[in-house]
Design an enzyme around this catalytic site. Structure first.
Site, PDB file in Angstrom:
ATOM      1  N   GLU A  21       3.254  13.328 -17.913  1.00 55.28           N
ATOM      2  CA  GLU A  21       3.779  12.790 -19.167  1.00 55.28           C
ATOM      3  C   GLU A  21       2.728  12.892 -20.275  1.00 55.28           C
ATOM      4  O   GLU A  21       1.641  12.325 -20.161  1.00 55.28           O
ATOM      5  CB  GLU A  21       4.194  11.330 -18.952  1.00 55.28           C
ATOM      6  CG  GLU A  21       5.302  11.186 -17.911  1.00 55.28           C
ATOM      7  CD  GLU A  21       5.388   9.789 -17.324  1.00 55.28           C
ATOM      8  OE1 GLU A  21       4.781   8.862 -17.910  1.00 55.28           O
ATOM      9  OE2 GLU A  21       6.059   9.621 -16.293  1.00 55.28           O
ATOM     10  N   GLU A  81       8.314   9.662 -12.340  1.00 56.08           N
ATOM     11  CA  GLU A  81       7.209   9.867 -11.401  1.00 56.08           C
ATOM     12  C   GLU A  81       7.677  10.500 -10.102  1.00 56.08           C
ATOM     13  O   GLU A  81       6.976  11.340  -9.528  1.00 56.08           O
ATOM     14  CB  GLU A  81       6.508   8.529 -11.135  1.00 56.08           C
ATOM     15  CG  GLU A  81       5.660   8.018 -12.291  1.00 56.08           C
ATOM     16  CD  GLU A  81       6.476   7.407 -13.429  1.00 56.08           C
ATOM     17  OE1 GLU A  81       5.933   7.207 -14.521  1.00 56.08           O
ATOM     18  OE2 GLU A  81       7.679   7.135 -13.193  1.00 56.08           O
ATOM     19  N   GLN A 119       0.510   8.521 -15.359  1.00 55.14           N
ATOM     20  CA  GLN A 119      -0.162   7.978 -16.534  1.00 55.14           C
ATOM     21  C   GLN A 119      -0.969   6.709 -16.260  1.00 55.14           C
ATOM     22  O   GLN A 119      -2.063   6.524 -16.775  1.00 55.14           O
ATOM     23  CB  GLN A 119       0.870   7.726 -17.630  1.00 55.14           C
ATOM     24  CG  GLN A 119       0.296   7.716 -19.023  1.00 55.14           C
ATOM     25  CD  GLN A 119       1.392   7.795 -20.065  1.00 55.14           C
ATOM     26  OE1 GLN A 119       2.062   6.800 -20.349  1.00 55.14           O
ATOM     27  NE2 GLN A 119       1.576   8.966 -20.641  1.00 55.14           N
ATOM     28  N   PHE A 120      -0.432   5.829 -15.433  1.00 55.32           N
ATOM     29  CA  PHE A 120      -1.148   4.649 -14.944  1.00 55.32           C
ATOM     30  C   PHE A 120      -0.791   4.488 -13.472  1.00 55.32           C
ATOM     31  O   PHE A 120       0.356   4.708 -13.081  1.00 55.32           O
ATOM     32  CB  PHE A 120      -0.758   3.382 -15.708  1.00 55.32           C
ATOM     33  CG  PHE A 120      -1.285   3.310 -17.112  1.00 55.32           C
ATOM     34  CD1 PHE A 120      -2.517   2.719 -17.378  1.00 55.32           C
ATOM     35  CD2 PHE A 120      -0.568   3.850 -18.161  1.00 55.32           C
ATOM     36  CE1 PHE A 120      -3.009   2.658 -18.671  1.00 55.32           C
ATOM     37  CE2 PHE A 120      -1.055   3.804 -19.461  1.00 55.32           C
ATOM     38  CZ  PHE A 120      -2.277   3.207 -19.720  1.00 55.32           C
ATOM     39  N   ALA A 121      -1.756   4.064 -12.653  1.00 56.15           N
ATOM     40  CA  ALA A 121      -1.489   3.893 -11.227  1.00 56.15           C
ATOM     41  C   ALA A 121      -0.379   2.886 -10.978  1.00 56.15           C
ATOM     42  O   ALA A 121       0.305   2.945  -9.948  1.00 56.15           O
ATOM     43  CB  ALA A 121      -2.762   3.462 -10.501  1.00 56.15           C
ATOM     44  N   ASP A 122      -0.182   1.966 -11.904  1.00 52.41           N
ATOM     45  CA  ASP A 122       0.885   0.973 -11.787  1.00 52.41           C
ATOM     46  C   ASP A 122       2.268   1.614 -11.722  1.00 52.41           C
ATOM     47  O   ASP A 122       3.227   0.992 -11.254  1.00 52.41           O
ATOM     48  CB  ASP A 122       0.843   0.020 -12.984  1.00 52.41           C
ATOM     49  CG  ASP A 122      -0.548  -0.495 -13.283  1.00 52.41           C
ATOM     50  OD1 ASP A 122      -1.407   0.339 -13.657  1.00 52.41           O
ATOM     51  OD2 ASP A 122      -0.792  -1.708 -13.171  1.00 52.41           O
ATOM     52  N   TYR A 123       2.381   2.853 -12.197  1.00 53.28           N
ATOM     53  CA  TYR A 123       3.678   3.532 -12.250  1.00 53.28           C
ATOM     54  C   TYR A 123       3.868   4.542 -11.123  1.00 53.28           C
ATOM     55  O   TYR A 123       4.815   5.330 -11.143  1.00 53.28           O
ATOM     56  CB  TYR A 123       3.839   4.253 -13.591  1.00 53.28           C
ATOM     57  CG  TYR A 123       3.710   3.351 -14.796  1.00 53.28           C
ATOM     58  CD1 TYR A 123       4.097   2.012 -14.734  1.00 53.28           C
ATOM     59  CD2 TYR A 123       3.199   3.820 -15.995  1.00 53.28           C
ATOM     60  CE1 TYR A 123       3.975   1.180 -15.834  1.00 53.28           C
ATOM     61  CE2 TYR A 123       3.074   2.994 -17.108  1.00 53.28           C
ATOM     62  CZ  TYR A 123       3.459   1.674 -17.015  1.00 53.28           C
ATOM     63  OH  TYR A 123       3.345   0.850 -18.105  1.00 53.28           O
ATOM     64  N   ILE A 124       2.983   4.507 -10.138  1.00 47.97           N
ATOM     65  CA  ILE A 124       3.050   5.515  -9.086  1.00 47.97           C
ATOM     66  C   ILE A 124       4.096   5.178  -8.020  1.00 47.97           C
ATOM     67  O   ILE A 124       4.511   6.038  -7.240  1.00 47.97           O
ATOM     68  CB  ILE A 124       1.659   5.692  -8.427  1.00 47.97           C
ATOM     69  CG1 ILE A 124       1.549   7.066  -7.756  1.00 47.97           C
ATOM     70  CG2 ILE A 124       1.366   4.559  -7.426  1.00 47.97           C
ATOM     71  CD1 ILE A 124       0.135   7.433  -7.337  1.00 47.97           C
ATOM     72  N   PRO A 174       7.407   4.694  -7.902  1.00 51.63           N
ATOM     73  CA  PRO A 174       8.619   5.511  -7.738  1.00 51.63           C
ATOM     74  C   PRO A 174       8.353   6.835  -7.024  1.00 51.63           C
ATOM     75  O   PRO A 174       9.285   7.462  -6.518  1.00 51.63           O
ATOM     76  CB  PRO A 174       9.075   5.750  -9.185  1.00 51.63           C
ATOM     77  CG  PRO A 174       8.532   4.599  -9.953  1.00 51.63           C
ATOM     78  CD  PRO A 174       7.204   4.316  -9.312  1.00 51.63           C
ATOM     79  N   HIS A 202      -0.673  -2.595 -16.180  1.00 53.14           N
ATOM     80  CA  HIS A 202      -1.624  -1.535 -16.503  1.00 53.14           C
ATOM     81  C   HIS A 202      -2.996  -1.807 -15.894  1.00 53.14           C
ATOM     82  O   HIS A 202      -4.011  -1.351 -16.429  1.00 53.14           O
ATOM     83  CB  HIS A 202      -1.762  -1.367 -18.022  1.00 53.14           C
ATOM     84  CG  HIS A 202      -0.524  -0.901 -18.699  1.00 53.14           C
ATOM     85  ND1 HIS A 202       0.479  -1.764 -19.081  1.00 53.14           N
ATOM     86  CD2 HIS A 202      -0.101   0.339 -19.058  1.00 53.14           C
ATOM     87  CE1 HIS A 202       1.448  -1.085 -19.656  1.00 53.14           C
ATOM     88  NE2 HIS A 202       1.126   0.192 -19.650  1.00 53.14           N
TER      89      HIS A 202
END
Length: 334
Positions: free
Chosen positions: A26, A57, A79-84, A86, A126
């Site tokens: 992204e 993701e 973009q951030f590990a918090d979004y990994i 999915p 984040h």
């Protein structure tokens, strides 16, 4: 170089050497990424090798797995590990198992880059440190640098490796080392020896820890931002501690850890991630199994708490000088 520049340089060097290396994610193209880690790469290598993806993701990693199976070496950015999260199914069920399931006919040589950790007032969405989730999965390597020099060398090694690798970047130290004192002026990498990063090609072998401070009284195991916080605490306390920067959690350099603990007789483990099921628990078990008769005190762990990452109480959650200092006194007293 700061860590962002070193990461950018690693990708540029490898892309120039290998036309099969591509960068995707992204805003990684024209925009250069949210932290500018991919800035200038699309302009140099074109839109077919550095391109933006939709905000999905699961799709990013799924496509990367397919590309890897067909011979490419994708470097997707989350973009951030918090979004990994999915992407967990694609990482765990597909990437990690592809070599085993195909009896070596296919591999997934993908390197997933992702900023992780707190200390930037990012709140619960984040600031997370999910590395322990992936160290539990057979078939995935997990790499966490603590300096610009290591970031470049480790990233090049990860991209050239034929196994899927999670490359977590401690964003609190993107621009400089952090001693844990949030209320002090920030530092930058220009004054740190590890900020001297060669512009050309070099790599650091995965699975080799780095003894960043030699000592005889105590072994401290840390990675990422915590390496610098521990260094500051030990220096202030005047304790002759040996600090080991793990660099890679999987594969783990257990030989270096074992030799150090058998020498010092004491061990403290520090990480940002939550305590229960964190990688520190695995480290503690390994040290106990291998060094039991050499230990002179119980192993200490200093970690994040078993709560979501709090925004307003960030410096209570973050393993800083106070909590690390208290654990240091305890392990030396016991």
């Amino acid at each position: 170089m700061n860590m962002i520049q070193a990461i950018n340089s690693a990708m540029e060097v490898v892309m120039a050497r290998d036309p099969n290396v591509i960068v995707m994610g992204e805003d990684v193209g024209y925009f250069g990424g949210v932290f500018r880690a991919t800035a200038g790469l699309q302009e140099k290598f074109g839109k077919t090798r550095v391109f933006d993806t939709p905000i999905t993701e699961c799709g990013i990693i799924g496509v990367a797995v397919g590309m890897g199976a067909y011979g490419l070496r994708p470097v997707p950015e989350i973009q951030f590990a918090d979004y990994i999260y999915p992407a967990l199914d694609q990482l765990v069920s597909e990437a990690a198992r592809l070599r085993y399931r195909s009896d070596g006919e296919f591999t997934a040589p993908i390197t997933v880059r992702s900023p992780f950790g707190g200390g930037i007032f990012g709140g619960q969405t984040h600031s997370q440190s999910p590395e322990g989730i992936f160290t539990h999965v057979s078939g995935i390597k997990t790499v966490i640098p603590s300096t610009p020099y290591d970031a470049k060398g480790l990233l090049i090694a990860a991209i050239e490796d034929n196994d899927p690798t999670l490359f977590f970047e401690p964003k609190r130290i993107y621009n400089g080392p952090f001693d844990g004192h949030w209320d002090r002026p920030s530092q930058n990498w220009s004054k740190h020896p590890a900020g001297e990063v060669p512009t050309g090609y070099y790599k650091i072998e995965l699975g080799k820890a780095n003894i960043v401070r030699a000592g005889d009284a105590l072994t401290i195991l840390a990675y990422g931002t915590m390496v610098h916080v521990c260094m500051a605490v030990v220096t202030d306390a005047g304790v002759d501690a040996e600090i080991i920067d793990l660099r890679t959690l999987v594969p783990l350099d257990i030989e270096t850890i074992e030799a150090s603990v058998k020498k010092t007789g004491r061990c403290m483990i520090v990480h940002e991630a939550t305590r229960t099921g964190g990688f520190g628990a695995e480290l503690s078990a390994l040290v106990q199994e291998r060094c039991f008769y050499h230990l002179e005190a119980p192993i200490e762990r200093v970690t994040g708490f078993d709560t979501p990452y709090p925004h307003s109480l960030e410096w209570a959650y973050f393993p800083g000088p106070v909590r690390i200092g208290e654990a240091l006194k305890k392990v030396m007293r016991d």
